[in-house]
Design an enzyme around this catalytic site. Structure first.
Site, PDB file in Angstrom:
ATOM      1  N   TYR A  33       0.825  -1.209   0.000  1.00 32.10           N
ATOM      2  CA  TYR A  33       0.000   0.000   0.000  1.00 32.10           C
ATOM      3  C   TYR A  33       0.855   1.252   0.000  1.00 32.10           C
ATOM      4  CZ  TYR A  33       0.778   1.001   5.014  1.00 32.10           C
ATOM      5  OH  TYR A  33       1.336   1.328   6.219  1.00 32.10           O
ATOM      6  N   ARG A  52       8.329   4.028  -4.598  1.00 32.64           N
ATOM      7  CA  ARG A  52       8.393   3.019  -3.527  1.00 32.64           C
ATOM      8  C   ARG A  52       7.392   1.886  -3.789  1.00 32.64           C
ATOM      9  NH1 ARG A  52       7.605   4.985   2.493  1.00 32.64           N
ATOM     10  NH2 ARG A  52       5.488   5.290   1.731  1.00 32.64           N
ATOM     11  N   ARG A 101      -8.124 -20.814  -1.561  1.00 29.32           N
ATOM     12  CA  ARG A 101      -7.026 -20.406  -0.676  1.00 29.32           C
ATOM     13  C   ARG A 101      -5.868 -21.364  -0.857  1.00 29.32           C
ATOM     14  NH1 ARG A 101      -5.295 -21.721   4.617  1.00 29.32           N
ATOM     15  NH2 ARG A 101      -4.298 -19.977   5.691  1.00 29.32           N
ATOM     16  N   LYS A 151       6.443  -2.120   1.955  1.00 29.25           N
ATOM     17  CA  LYS A 151       5.261  -1.517   2.593  1.00 29.25           C
ATOM     18  C   LYS A 151       4.044  -2.424   2.425  1.00 29.25           C
ATOM     19  CE  LYS A 151       3.148   3.056   3.043  1.00 29.25           C
ATOM     20  NZ  LYS A 151       3.173   3.114   4.510  1.00 29.25           N
ATOM     21  N   GLU A 183      11.653   2.296  14.555  1.00 32.61           N
ATOM     22  CA  GLU A 183      10.805   3.385  14.046  1.00 32.61           C
ATOM     23  C   GLU A 183       9.520   3.423  14.853  1.00 32.61           C
ATOM     24  OE1 GLU A 183       9.717   2.507   9.917  1.00 32.61           O
ATOM     25  OE2 GLU A 183       9.689   0.365  10.402  1.00 32.61           O
ATOM     26  N   LEU A 207      10.886   1.049   7.352  1.00 31.22           N
ATOM     27  CA  LEU A 207      10.322   1.514   6.088  1.00 31.22           C
ATOM     28  C   LEU A 207      11.115   2.746   5.633  1.00 31.22           C
ATOM     29  CD1 LEU A 207       7.945   0.960   4.105  1.00 31.22           C
ATOM     30  CD2 LEU A 207       6.903   2.993   5.104  1.00 31.22           C
TER      31      LEU A 207
HETATM   32  N1  PMP Z   1       7.527   3.666   9.034  1.00 31.73           N
HETATM   33  C1  PMP Z   1       6.392   2.966   9.022  1.00 31.73           C
HETATM   34  C2  PMP Z   1       6.358   1.650   9.733  1.00 31.73           C
HETATM   35  C3  PMP Z   1       5.239   3.455   8.388  1.00 31.73           C
HETATM   36  O1  PMP Z   1       4.095   2.745   8.382  1.00 31.73           O
HETATM   37  C4  PMP Z   1       5.304   4.741   7.764  1.00 31.73           C
HETATM   38  C5  PMP Z   1       4.103   5.355   7.116  1.00 31.73           C
HETATM   39  N2  PMP Z   1       3.447   4.542   6.254  1.00 31.73           N
HETATM   40  C6  PMP Z   1       6.520   5.437   7.800  1.00 31.73           C
HETATM   41  C7  PMP Z   1       7.614   4.870   8.431  1.00 31.73           C
HETATM   42  C8  PMP Z   1       6.654   6.780   7.144  1.00 31.73           C
HETATM   43  O2  PMP Z   1       6.705   6.676   5.749  1.00 31.73           O
HETATM   44  P1  PMP Z   1       6.201   7.854   4.810  1.00 31.73           P
HETATM   45  O3  PMP Z   1       6.982   9.066   5.193  1.00 31.73           O
HETATM   46  O4  PMP Z   1       6.528   7.388   3.451  1.00 31.73           O
HETATM   47  O5  PMP Z   1       4.741   8.010   5.068  1.00 31.73           O
END
Ligand code: PMP
Length: 287
Positions: A33, A52, A101, A151, A183, A207
Site C-alpha cells: 500500500y 516506492r 485459498r 510496505k 521506528e 520503512l
Molecule cells: N515507518 C512505518 C512503519 C510506516 O508505516 C510509515 C508510514 N506509512 C513510515 C515509516 C513513514 O513513511 P512515509 O513518510 O513514506 O509516510
C-alpha cells in the site's frame, strides 16, 4: 457523504465497491500500500510514493497492474470526484483473488492484482493542534517480520502498538530491537542533539519513509547536520528534541518518551522549523 472509490479500473460509490473473499490481501496480507497526502487539492510527494510502490511490488514478485501515469490520473480523479482539499489517498494492490485459498502464489497470467484506492477527507490536515503541543510515545519491543522495508498491509502489530500507547495515555509507540529504536508504529523516528539530527540508517529493518528522504534533504540544505545511526531510548530521553515523520503527520514533535520529558518537555525550535520547511517546500512542489 458517500465517497467515490476506485476498484480495478472502475470509479463507484463506496457502498458498491466489492473485493472477493479469496483476495490474498484479505486472507494473507499479501498486499502492498501507499498513502499520499493531499494539501490544497494537490498531491504531496506523489513521485516518491509511486517509486516506492514499484519497489514493494518488485520485492514481492507481484505484477505491476497500473502505470505511474495512470496512477497519477486516478489519484487526481479521486481528489476531483470527492472534492478533497486536504486529506489522504490510500492505495492498495494485492496479489489478487484466485478462486481458492493456497499458500502458493497464483499464476499471474490468470489471477490479476486487485487495485483499490480511496480518499480520506481531513480538512486542516497540515494544521494539526498536536504539532503545537507535541506527542507522547511509549517504547515497545519490535516483533515485526524482517522485511519492514516493503510496505505491506501486515499492520496488526503496529495497530496493537498504537493501542498499547493509547492505554498508557500516549499517542504512539517507538519500537525497539536489540536495544535500539527502529521506528514508530507508522512513522520514522528522530532525535536532535545540538544542531544534529539523528535517525536510524536505511536497511530492511525500517520503512524507507518518503517524508524521511525529503526532511533529511531539507535539513541539510538548512545547514543542520544529519547523522544516520542507531540510538537508544535512553539517548532519546536525553536528547534536546525528538520528532517523527510520515506522509500524513509530516514532521510531528515528540515531547515525552516512556514518561520522561525530552529536552524542556515542550516543542523545540528545530522540529518546528523542519515542519515549516517541509510543508512549505512540499506544497510548492505538489502536483
Ligand atoms: N515507518 C512505518 C512503519 C510506516 O508505516 C510509515 C508510514 N506509512 C513510515 C515509516 C513513514 O513513511 P512515509 O513518510 O513514506 O509516510
Amino acid at each position: 457523504m458517500t465517497r467515490t472509490v476506485y476498484v480495478n479500473g472502475t470509479y463507484l460509490p463506496e457502498t458498491e465497491a466489492k473485493v472477493s473473499i479469496f483476495d490474498r490481501g484479505f486472507l494473507m496480507a499479501d498486499a502492498v500500500y501507499e498513502v499520499t497526502s493531499v494539501l490544497g487539492g494537490k498531491l504531496i510527494d506523489f513521485d516518491g510514493h509511486a517509486v516506492r510502490l514499484e519497489r514493494s511490488l518488485n520485492e514481492l514478485d507481484m505484477p505491476h497492474p497500473i502505470s505511474k501515469e495512470e496512477l497519477l490520473e486516478v489519484h487526481r480523479e479521486l481528489v476531483r470526484l470527492n472534492d478533497i482539499t486536504d486529506g489522504m489517498i490510500y492505495l492498495q494492490i494485492s496479489r489478487g483473488a484466485p478462486n481458492d485459498r493456497d499458500f502458493v502464489f497464483p499464476d499471474p497470467e490468470t489471477t490479476k492484482p486487485t487495485v483499490v484506492l480511496f480518499t480520506q477527507n481531513k480538512p486542516g490536515l497540515a494544521n494539526s493542534p498536536a504539532a503545537k503541543t507535541g506527542i507522547k510515545v511509549i517504547s515497545i519491543e519490535d516483533v515485526r517480520w524482517g522485511r519492514r522495508d516493503i510496505k505491506t498491509v501486515q499492520l496488526l502489530y503496529p495497530s496493537m502498538g498504537k493501542m498499547m500507547a493509547k492505554k498508557a495515555g500516549c499517542d504512539d509507540a517507538w519500537m525497539v530491537e536489540d536495544g535500539f529504536v527502529t521506528e514508530g508504529t507508522s512513522n520514522n523516528a528522530y532525535i536532535i542533539k545540538g544542531n544534529k539530527i539523528i535517525t536510524r540508517a536505511l536497511s530492511n529493518d525500517i520503512l524507507h519513509g518518503i517524508t524521511r528522504a525529503a526532511v533529511l534533504r531539507f535539513a541539510q540544505e538548512a545547514q543542520m547536520e544529519v547523522e544516520e545511526r542507531n540510538f537508544t531510548i535512553a539517548e532519546a530521553q536525553d536528547a534536546d528534541e525528538a520528532f517523527i515523520t510520515s506522509a500524513s503527520t509530516f514532521v510531528m514533535p515528540v515531547v515525552e518518551i516512556d514518561g520522561a520529558a525530552v529536552g524542556t518537555g515542550a516543542v523545540g525550535p528545530l522540529a518546528t522549523r523542519l515542519r515549516e520547511i517541509y510543508l512549505d517546500e512540499s506544497i510548492k512542489a505538489a502536483i
